[in-house]
Enzyme design. Structure first.
Site, PDB file in Angstrom:
ATOM      1  N   GLY A   1       0.839  -1.197   0.000  1.00  0.00           N
ATOM      2  CA  GLY A   1       0.000   0.000   0.000  1.00  0.00           C
ATOM      3  C   GLY A   1       0.872   1.243   0.000  1.00  0.00           C
ATOM      4  O   GLY A   1       1.925   1.289   0.643  1.00  0.00           O
TER       5      GLY A   1
ATOM      6  N   ARG B   1     -18.272  13.347  14.818  1.00  0.00           N
ATOM      7  CA  ARG B   1     -18.988  12.747  13.693  1.00  0.00           C
ATOM      8  C   ARG B   1     -20.084  11.776  14.111  1.00  0.00           C
ATOM      9  O   ARG B   1     -21.168  11.773  13.548  1.00  0.00           O
ATOM     10  CB  ARG B   1     -17.981  12.021  12.802  1.00  0.00           C
ATOM     11  CG  ARG B   1     -17.080  13.004  12.114  1.00  0.00           C
ATOM     12  CD  ARG B   1     -15.987  12.327  11.339  1.00  0.00           C
ATOM     13  NE  ARG B   1     -15.260  13.346  10.585  1.00  0.00           N
ATOM     14  CZ  ARG B   1     -14.199  13.112   9.842  1.00  0.00           C
ATOM     15  NH1 ARG B   1     -13.720  11.890   9.748  1.00  0.00           N
ATOM     16  NH2 ARG B   1     -13.614  14.071   9.188  1.00  0.00           N
TER      17      ARG B   1
ATOM     18  N   LEU C   1      -5.202  11.597   8.624  1.00  0.00           N
ATOM     19  CA  LEU C   1      -3.979  11.975   7.918  1.00  0.00           C
ATOM     20  C   LEU C   1      -2.841  12.035   8.924  1.00  0.00           C
ATOM     21  O   LEU C   1      -1.728  11.586   8.669  1.00  0.00           O
ATOM     22  CB  LEU C   1      -4.170  13.329   7.231  1.00  0.00           C
ATOM     23  CG  LEU C   1      -5.347  13.414   6.257  1.00  0.00           C
ATOM     24  CD1 LEU C   1      -5.368  14.772   5.576  1.00  0.00           C
ATOM     25  CD2 LEU C   1      -5.274  12.321   5.219  1.00  0.00           C
TER      26      LEU C   1
END
Lengths: 276, 645
Positions: free
Chosen positions: B40, B337, B448
């Protein structure tokens, strides 16, 4: 429809209305089919008559592939991944235009509402010597990776960076760098160019790094190396017609090509590193 | 199995420093004797591969896409958190640590999260040095904005394309090492099996996606940086190719899978339109800085809107319910969220949702545009508004956006210790692929941060400790029987799939799996529903293995075969997620069991019985997995009912 769950109002009618609005376009597709790089390809016709204007262009291809698979035929191979216009993987040449009729958008952002009922749509892969066809609509764009490897970076190892706010960079400079850095590496510029030149792609990277203080130290060497690699990959020459910038999904400006030419000329005048 | 988290002793703020000093080192001239495979090339993978190559290790990096730059980190929009406190608004490493632990509803490890907050500041420095064009103020210094779950401005961003710019930074560092000959790059290559012998990771088996060739790669250590498994829901904000295959196949070789039911449903996505839909598009959380979330006050008003009798802009202030501002006055539209998503679902379940499907709420910029002017809003969110308009064919400057929650991120993943090593020695998991830092809910702009923290600043230290222990000679040649057997296993599965020659395309199975997962293991879950889903998945698996239709051959470019192999693993993972959700008899973060809620509908944790990591151990095909528990120790924060009111 996936997230529909029973709630206490009657949505069945609403959905039925909605569905009536959906599924109404007919399209006639002519799609490039090619088994692999060693076989000749040809355009093959497919008709679809259950297309919603709200479908994305790639979702229309999902429908086609579903039908082909059910019939026992091979689905059309095409590159796609994020389906939101940022990964740069999708790459269809639609009715003679890279990413289709919409400007400032990738193939995955194109919706069927951009076409009319009954339209004939011709879909081909990117055409360029440096982008050989792998299968159907998929091409090999690893030439772009090799161009970046030749110099598209600032030589800084992990851990050796000074504090991020040590150098103030005027907002206008940072914005200009960002305008160039937005390039998604899809290759539409090459596909749109009659010479299959990669100047806009290379210029965007050279320019992004040349305007920032971090990239200055290597800027001439970078331009020199990246241009040399671009030529070695077999991309054509730039005749500055601007087709690349028009078809670029991120609307990267031709100004970057001008800047790269300056960097490159400067490099050639002072070069100790390369011949030519 | 005894789970050793290896969290160092000592005060929280000194753990990482002390631990680094205690780790064994590989001397510079010996590093070239070690081979490391990185699977990846997203933020975690590209940053790890580049950093390890810079140190002198021989790295092989592979991705299934045509270029490392396509990895789905590229699509992250809003930003990256760092405790720089450039705004002088009270931020600190401890505050970022605290916000992340609390935001994760106290289901993550204190030690890992504090380390993440510590290295966050180095990430920003590194990225700026690479030439990442972060947003700046007129004075030339870096700009920040706020994200959900925080009351400080600590999010750095590059317009609405932060993930793209960070990934291109890591990709450029990786490309530099490819040019230096320290990284061998394999694109359009997919990992299909892990090779383990004598209890150590020996390498992997891959399929070349252009030729179909099955190949072996040997190494001293393997790093899985393969992202999350949100595509188990079919519809998600993930890229079409994002998959769990590498992680799942490692799981079958003994890597435990931790908290698989912890999935994040992002509150602000473009609502579903039709059954042809292939993916959902996120609208960055940063929009909640200026957008106000509302629905009509009554069902009747909502009905009028759905029928098109009234437009949202016609509704007067007292006909609107700004439900987040009403219920959570101190965080308002910037609640975490999970809270925002659940509330959107609740108002739609009450029948107050908008759009023709009734499954959408408004995100309204009218006040922000009146206050700051259209130009300011355009500068902040222009590209997001454009993206919205392209998809929905509606101008968000003039009429409120419609949004609805969608699967976005998976907090669960491979269990790793403090060194990021899984339960298989020599096998590591970084970024979204591991479980360690976000607990039961991830805060915005932290993915991130974690991907890059793991790749740039954690693995370069920790992998050396293992390599120094085993020594350079401890490696198998690819001609060893263990590799031959693994290749045979892979080939056998592919042949079995191709031989089915059923009637149903792979995508149909994937859609059905997604429906089951969304309905029973999505935004809210019940024991009854989960039990039902268990049966449905079992049937789906049986049908898949008897009726899937894959056209073409294995020794060629074959996208249906690629998809089938991924969907087969998703089905098995889905079954495990359901077991995990059934086991966890509490609500926490993104895991909301309807049976466990406070009187006003908030998630009700059970710290006495569930303050642990559920790490599942594979026991063989169709066998129930074994549950292992790692108890979470909290020494620095007090576990409380999360409140954003």
């Amino acid at each position: 429809m996936q997230p529909l769950r029973r709630t206490d109002y009657d949505f069945t009618t609403a959905v039925a209305d909605h569905l009536q609005f959906l599924y109404k376009m007919k399209v006639n597709l002519k799609v490039w089919r090619q088994k692999n790089n060693n076989t000749a390809g040809k355009l093959v016709e497919y008709g679809l008559d259950n297309i919603s204007p709200d479908m994305s262009f790639l979702e229309m291809f999902d429908v086609l592939n579903g039908e082909l698979t059910r019939k026992g035929e091979e689905p059309v191979a095409f590159d796609h991944d994020c389906r939101e216009g940022i990964c740069g993987m999708c790459s269809m040449y639609i009715n003679g235009r890279a990413h289709g009729p919409q400007t400032g958008a990738t193939t995955c952002q194109l919706h069927m509402r951009s076409f009319s009922d009954g339209d004939t749509i011709v879909v081909e892969p990117w055409r360029a010597r440096a982008f050989p066809v792998l299968k159907d609509l998929m091409v090999d764009r690893s030439a772009f990776d090799r161009v970046i490897q030749s110099g598209g970076y600032v030589s800084v190892n992990t851990g050796s960076a000074p504090d991020a706010n040590e150098i103030a960079i005027p907002r206008s400079v940072s914005d200009e760098a960002m305008d160039a850095a937005q390039c998604i590496g899809c290759g539409a510029c090459v596909a749109a160019c009659k010479n299959a030149s990669a100047m806009l792609f290379v210029a965007a990277k050279v320019s992004h790094m040349a305007v920032l203080p971090q990239g200055k130290a290597e800027s001439t060497l970078r331009a020199e190396r990246m241009v040399a690699q671009m030529d070695a990959e077999g991309f054509g020459a730039c005749s500055f017609t601007g087709a690349c910038s028009v078809e670029c999904p991120k609307s990267i400006s031709l100004d970057h090509i001008a800047r790269m030419n300056r960097e490159y000329l400067g490099a050639k005048l002072t070069s100790e590193n390369m011949q030519g | 199995m005894e789970l050793k988290s290896k969290i160092p002793e000592g005060p929280l703020a000194e753990k990482w420093t002390r631990h680094k000093f205690g780790l064994k080192l590989v001397n510079p001239s010996n590093k070239r004797k070690y081979d490391i495979i990185v699977v990846g090339t997203g933020l975690a993978g590209a940053s790890a591969a580049a950093s390890l190559a810079e140190l002198g290790y021989n790295v092989t990096a592979l991705c299934f896409q045509d270029s490392p730059r396509r990895a789905h980190s590229i699509a992250a929009q809003g930003g990256i958190n760092a405790a720089k406190n450039y705004q002088n608004d009270g931020d600190s490493v401890f505050r970022l640590f605290y916000d992340t632990i609390k935001g994760g509803d106290y289901r993550s490890r204190e030690g890992n999260v504090h380390r993440l907050a510590e290295v966050s500041v180095n990430i920003i420095d590194q990225c700026v040095a690479q030439g990442v064009p972060f947003a700046r103020e007129y004075g030339g210094l870096l700009a920040n904005r706020s994200f959900g779950g925080a009351q400080v401005s600590r999010t750095f961003y590059a317009r609405g394309q932060t993930g793209q710019q960070l990934l291109l930074g890591a990709y450029s560092a990786l490309s530099r090492q490819v040019a230096n000959g320290k990284v061998k790059l394999l694109t359009r290559t997919e990992m299909l099996d892990l090779v383990v012998e004598d209890g150590k990771t020996r390498g992997i088996v891959t399929r070349n996606l252009i030729t179909g060739k099955i190949e072996s790669h040997s190494a001293h250590a393997v790093l899985l940086c393969t992202g999350g498994y949100g595509n188990v829901f079919y519809l998600s904000t993930n890229a079409m190719g994002s998959n769990v295959t590498a992680a799942w196949r490692a799981h079958k070789h003994g890597a435990l899978m931790a908290n698989p039911c912890f999935t994040q449903i992002h509150p602000t996505c473009i609502p579903v339109k039709g059954d042809y839909q292939s993916k959902l598009t996120l609208m960055s959380e940063s929009l909640r800085n200026d957008g106000r979330v509302w629905v009509p006050k009554t069902k009747e008003l909502a009905n009028q809107i759905r029928k098109g009798e009234r437009k949202p802009t016609d509704l007067k202030e007292d006909e609107r319910d700004y439900y987040l501002e009403r219920r959570y006055p101190s965080f308002g539209n910037l609640v975490p969220r999970d809270v925002a998503s659940r509330n959107a679902k609740a108002v739609c379940d009450e029948g107050r949702g908008v759009s023709k499907t009734g499954l959408a709420v408004y995100l309204d910029f009218a006040d922000a545009i009146n206050r700051d002017g259209r130009k300011t809003i355009e500068a902040k969110y222009g590209n997001l508004f454009e993206m919205y308009e392209k998809i929905v064919d509606n101008n968000p400057y003039e009429t409120p956006m419609m949004i609805y929650p969608a699967v976005h991120y998976t907090m669960g993943g491979l269990w790793v210790d403090y060194n990021l090593m899984t339960t298989v020695p020599g096998l590591y998991a970084l970024g979204e692929a591991n479980f360690s830092d976000h607990g039961a809910n991830r805060l915005g702009a932290s993915a991130l941060m974690q991907g890059l923290a793991d790749g740039y600043f954690v693995i370069p230290y920790t992998v050396g400790d293992y390599l120094a222990t085993i020594g350079p000679a401890d490696k198998l040649p690819v001609t060893a029987p263990a590799f031959r057997e693994a290749e045979q296993r892979v080939t056998t599965v592919i042949e079995k799939m191709l031989a089915i020659k059923g009637t149903k395309p792979v995508d149909d199975f994937h859609r059905e799996l997604g429906l089951i997962m969304w309905d029973y293991c999505g935004m809210s879950r019940t024991a009854e529903g989960l039990t039902k889903a268990r049966g449905l998945i079992k049937d789906l698996k049986a049908e898949f293995w008897s009726n899937v239709r894959i056209t073409g051959e294995s020794e060629e470019l074959n996208q249906s075969l690629e998809a089938a192999s991924r969907v087969a693993d998703f089905i098995e993972l889905g079954a495990l997620m359901i077991e995990d959700a059934l086991n966890r008899d509490e609500s926490c973060g993104g895991h909301f069991r309807e049976e466990y809620q406070t009187p006003d509908g908030e998630a009700l944790r059970d710290d006495a019985d569930f303050a642990y990591v559920a790490a599942w151990e594979y026991q063989g095909d169709n066998q129930p997995e074994k549950l292992n528990k790692e108890t979470l120790e909290f020494e620095n924060v007090k576990l409380t009912q999360r409140s954003y009111k």
